[in-house]
Scaffold this motif. Structure first.
Motif, mmCIF file in Angstrom:
data_model
loop_
_atom_site.group_PDB
_atom_site.id
_atom_site.type_symbol
_atom_site.label_atom_id
_atom_site.label_comp_id
_atom_site.label_asym_id
_atom_site.label_seq_id
_atom_site.Cartn_x
_atom_site.Cartn_y
_atom_site.Cartn_z
ATOM 1 N N PHE A 110 18.658 -10.403 -8.083
ATOM 2 C CA PHE A 110 17.899 -9.963 -9.253
ATOM 3 C C PHE A 110 17.344 -11.151 -10.030
ATOM 4 C CE2 PHE A 110 18.141 -8.665 -13.838
ATOM 5 C CZ PHE A 110 17.009 -7.888 -13.825
ATOM 6 N N ALA A 111 18.085 -12.242 -10.063
ATOM 7 C CA ALA A 111 17.690 -13.415 -10.854
ATOM 8 C C ALA A 111 16.338 -13.979 -10.442
ATOM 9 C CB ALA A 111 18.761 -14.490 -10.736
ATOM 10 N N ASP A 112 15.921 -13.749 -9.192
ATOM 11 C CA ASP A 112 14.666 -14.316 -8.695
ATOM 12 C C ASP A 112 13.450 -13.450 -8.987
ATOM 13 O OD1 ASP A 112 16.167 -16.393 -7.636
ATOM 14 O OD2 ASP A 112 16.364 -15.423 -5.685
ATOM 15 N N ASP A 145 0.800 -1.226 0.000
ATOM 16 C CA ASP A 145 0.000 0.000 0.000
ATOM 17 C C ASP A 145 0.833 1.277 0.000
ATOM 18 O OD1 ASP A 145 -2.242 -1.570 -0.084
ATOM 19 O OD2 ASP A 145 -2.746 -1.316 2.037
ATOM 20 N N ARG A 146 1.867 1.359 0.846
ATOM 21 C CA ARG A 146 2.683 2.594 0.889
ATOM 22 C C ARG A 146 3.365 2.844 -0.450
ATOM 23 N NH1 ARG A 146 6.954 3.495 4.359
ATOM 24 N NH2 ARG A 146 7.593 1.363 4.051
ATOM 25 N N GLN A 147 3.846 1.786 -1.070
ATOM 26 C CA GLN A 147 4.507 1.951 -2.363
ATOM 27 C C GLN A 147 3.507 2.309 -3.457
ATOM 28 O OE1 GLN A 147 7.732 -0.969 -3.292
ATOM 29 N NE2 GLN A 147 7.142 -1.840 -1.299
ATOM 30 N N ARG A 148 2.334 1.680 -3.414
ATOM 31 C CA ARG A 148 1.295 2.016 -4.393
ATOM 32 C C ARG A 148 0.932 3.495 -4.308
ATOM 33 N NH1 ARG A 148 -1.934 -3.143 -2.599
ATOM 34 N NH2 ARG A 148 -1.161 -4.661 -4.112
ATOM 35 N N GLU A 149 0.793 3.978 -3.074
ATOM 36 C CA GLU A 149 0.465 5.392 -2.874
ATOM 37 C C GLU A 149 1.564 6.291 -3.422
ATOM 38 O OE1 GLU A 149 -0.196 8.419 0.859
ATOM 39 O OE2 GLU A 149 -0.864 6.339 1.091
ATOM 40 N N ALA A 150 2.820 5.941 -3.133
ATOM 41 C CA ALA A 150 3.946 6.752 -3.603
ATOM 42 C C ALA A 150 4.072 6.739 -5.128
ATOM 43 C CB ALA A 150 5.246 6.261 -2.970
ATOM 44 N N LEU A 151 3.646 5.641 -5.746
ATOM 45 C CA LEU A 151 3.787 5.488 -7.198
ATOM 46 C C LEU A 151 2.503 5.828 -7.961
ATOM 47 C CD1 LEU A 151 5.846 2.188 -7.094
ATOM 48 C CD2 LEU A 151 6.689 4.441 -7.799
ATOM 49 N N ALA A 152 1.536 6.415 -7.278
ATOM 50 C CA ALA A 152 0.281 6.790 -7.938
ATOM 51 C C ALA A 152 0.592 7.712 -9.117
ATOM 52 C CB ALA A 152 -0.641 7.489 -6.945
ATOM 53 N N GLY A 153 -0.106 7.510 -10.204
ATOM 54 C CA GLY A 153 0.069 8.369 -11.370
ATOM 55 C C GLY A 153 0.977 7.790 -12.442
ATOM 56 N N VAL A 154 1.605 6.645 -12.203
ATOM 57 C CA VAL A 154 2.422 6.042 -13.256
ATOM 58 C C VAL A 154 1.492 5.431 -14.299
ATOM 59 C CG1 VAL A 154 4.368 5.586 -11.708
ATOM 60 C CG2 VAL A 154 2.656 3.804 -12.066
ATOM 61 N N ASP A 155 2.008 5.223 -15.493
ATOM 62 C CA ASP A 155 1.202 4.621 -16.561
ATOM 63 C C ASP A 155 0.928 3.142 -16.287
ATOM 64 O OD1 ASP A 155 1.166 7.021 -18.081
ATOM 65 O OD2 ASP A 155 3.156 6.554 -18.853
ATOM 66 N N VAL A 156 1.949 2.434 -15.818
ATOM 67 C CA VAL A 156 1.835 1.005 -15.531
ATOM 68 C C VAL A 156 2.578 0.727 -14.226
ATOM 69 C CG1 VAL A 156 2.416 -1.340 -16.298
ATOM 70 C CG2 VAL A 156 1.778 0.398 -17.987
ATOM 71 N N LEU A 157 1.912 0.040 -13.305
ATOM 72 C CA LEU A 157 2.552 -0.318 -12.035
ATOM 73 C C LEU A 157 2.803 -1.822 -12.029
ATOM 74 C CD1 LEU A 157 3.555 0.393 -9.207
ATOM 75 C CD2 LEU A 157 1.213 0.094 -8.386
ATOM 76 N N VAL A 158 4.061 -2.196 -11.846
ATOM 77 C CA VAL A 158 4.461 -3.598 -11.774
ATOM 78 C C VAL A 158 4.748 -3.908 -10.309
ATOM 79 C CG1 VAL A 158 6.193 -5.298 -12.480
ATOM 80 C CG2 VAL A 158 5.419 -3.538 -14.096
ATOM 81 N N GLU A 159 4.119 -4.979 -9.795
ATOM 82 C CA GLU A 159 4.268 -5.340 -8.383
ATOM 83 C C GLU A 159 4.808 -6.753 -8.255
ATOM 84 O OE1 GLU A 159 0.414 -4.956 -6.610
ATOM 85 O OE2 GLU A 159 0.364 -2.781 -6.862
ATOM 86 N N GLU A 160 5.679 -6.938 -7.254
ATOM 87 C CA GLU A 160 6.205 -8.272 -6.963
ATOM 88 C C GLU A 160 6.229 -8.494 -5.472
ATOM 89 O OE1 GLU A 160 9.251 -10.321 -9.866
ATOM 90 O OE2 GLU A 160 10.007 -8.347 -9.310
ATOM 91 N N LYS A 161 5.993 -9.734 -5.076
ATOM 92 C CA LYS A 161 6.132 -10.149 -3.681
ATOM 93 C C LYS A 161 7.181 -11.252 -3.673
ATOM 94 C CE LYS A 161 1.727 -8.697 -1.797
ATOM 95 N NZ LYS A 161 0.682 -9.026 -0.836
ATOM 96 N N VAL A 162 8.423 -10.827 -3.634
ATOM 97 C CA VAL A 162 9.559 -11.743 -3.705
ATOM 98 C C VAL A 162 10.765 -11.056 -3.086
ATOM 99 C CG1 VAL A 162 10.239 -10.977 -6.023
ATOM 100 C CG2 VAL A 162 10.860 -13.254 -5.265
ATOM 101 N N SER A 163 11.666 -11.829 -2.512
ATOM 102 C CA SER A 163 12.862 -11.266 -1.895
ATOM 103 C C SER A 163 13.673 -10.474 -2.916
ATOM 104 C CB SER A 163 13.736 -12.382 -1.315
ATOM 105 O OG SER A 163 14.978 -11.857 -0.890
ATOM 106 N N GLY A 164 14.260 -9.401 -2.466
ATOM 107 C CA GLY A 164 15.122 -8.592 -3.321
ATOM 108 C C GLY A 164 16.570 -9.001 -3.231
ATOM 109 N N LYS A 165 16.820 -10.131 -2.587
ATOM 110 C CA LYS A 165 18.190 -10.567 -2.355
ATOM 111 C C LYS A 165 18.966 -10.705 -3.654
ATOM 112 C CE LYS A 165 20.802 -14.003 0.208
ATOM 113 N NZ LYS A 165 20.729 -15.216 0.997
#
Length: 191
Positions: free
Chosen positions: A42-44, A20-40
């Protein structure tokens, strides 16, 4: 000023965290890409990989903070280099002065990423220290892999002649764990 499409990238590390906090901060972009995965690594992150492949010269990728894009300095710099080579801009909402198209901006992003990686490693060390202290005090134990119902079902299968190795494999546990559970040893001992 964005000349192409404006993409947002939001990421959290686990399925029970919320965006939610990130969605709010990114409001207004043309396309929002979301992931629920570790950022440890890049390959994942398949969705980020797809976004980077899809973005074209003149497009911009915006994310809330550096650690949402990468938590490893080498990964971050690879992503930055790849986007720059394609002519895709990169923006960090929490660090708007970082301009990765200049050598100064690249130096700053490298420093920021290095500190983020150091903090992640420090958190992990503190976590491991806490676990060691809890284990020493007898307050930390992983939950048994088999519950009473699984043990009863395993016992029935073994008594019916199914090899213990197969039962253990089907349950996703070692033969030793199955043996302990069937005999009521270790963590499977009746309390």
């Amino acid at each position: 000023m964005v000349s192409g499409r404006l993409y947002g990238y939001a990421r959290v590390s686990s399925k029970d965290q919320n965006l939610d906090r990130q969605r709010e901060a990114l409001a207004g972009v043309d396309v929002l890409v979301e992931e629920k995965v570790s950022g440890k690594t890049f390959a994942d992150r398949a969705k980020l990989r797809t976004l980077i492949d899809f973005a074209q010269a003149g497009d911009t990728i915006r994310t809330k903070s550096i650690d949402r894009l990468a938590r490893d300095t080498r990964d971050l710099l690879r992503i930055v280099d790849e986007l720059a080579s394609k002519g895709v801009a990169l923006e960090f909402i929490d660090s708007p002065l970082l301009n990765v198209s200049t050598k100064e901006g690249r130096a700053m992003i490298t420093i920021f990423a290095a500190f983020a990686e150091l903090e992640r490693e420090s958190i992990r060390e503190r976590q491991l220290d806490g676990i060691a202290l809890a284990k020493a005090a007898g307050k930390y134990a992983k939950a048994p892999k088999l519950d009473a119902a699984k043990i009863a079902a395993a016992r029935e299968r073994v008594e019916a002649g199914v090899p213990k190795a197969r039962v253990a494999r089907d349950l996703g546990v070692s033969r030793q764990t199955l043996h302990s559970a069937l005999n009521g040893n270790g963590r499977y001992a009746a309390a």
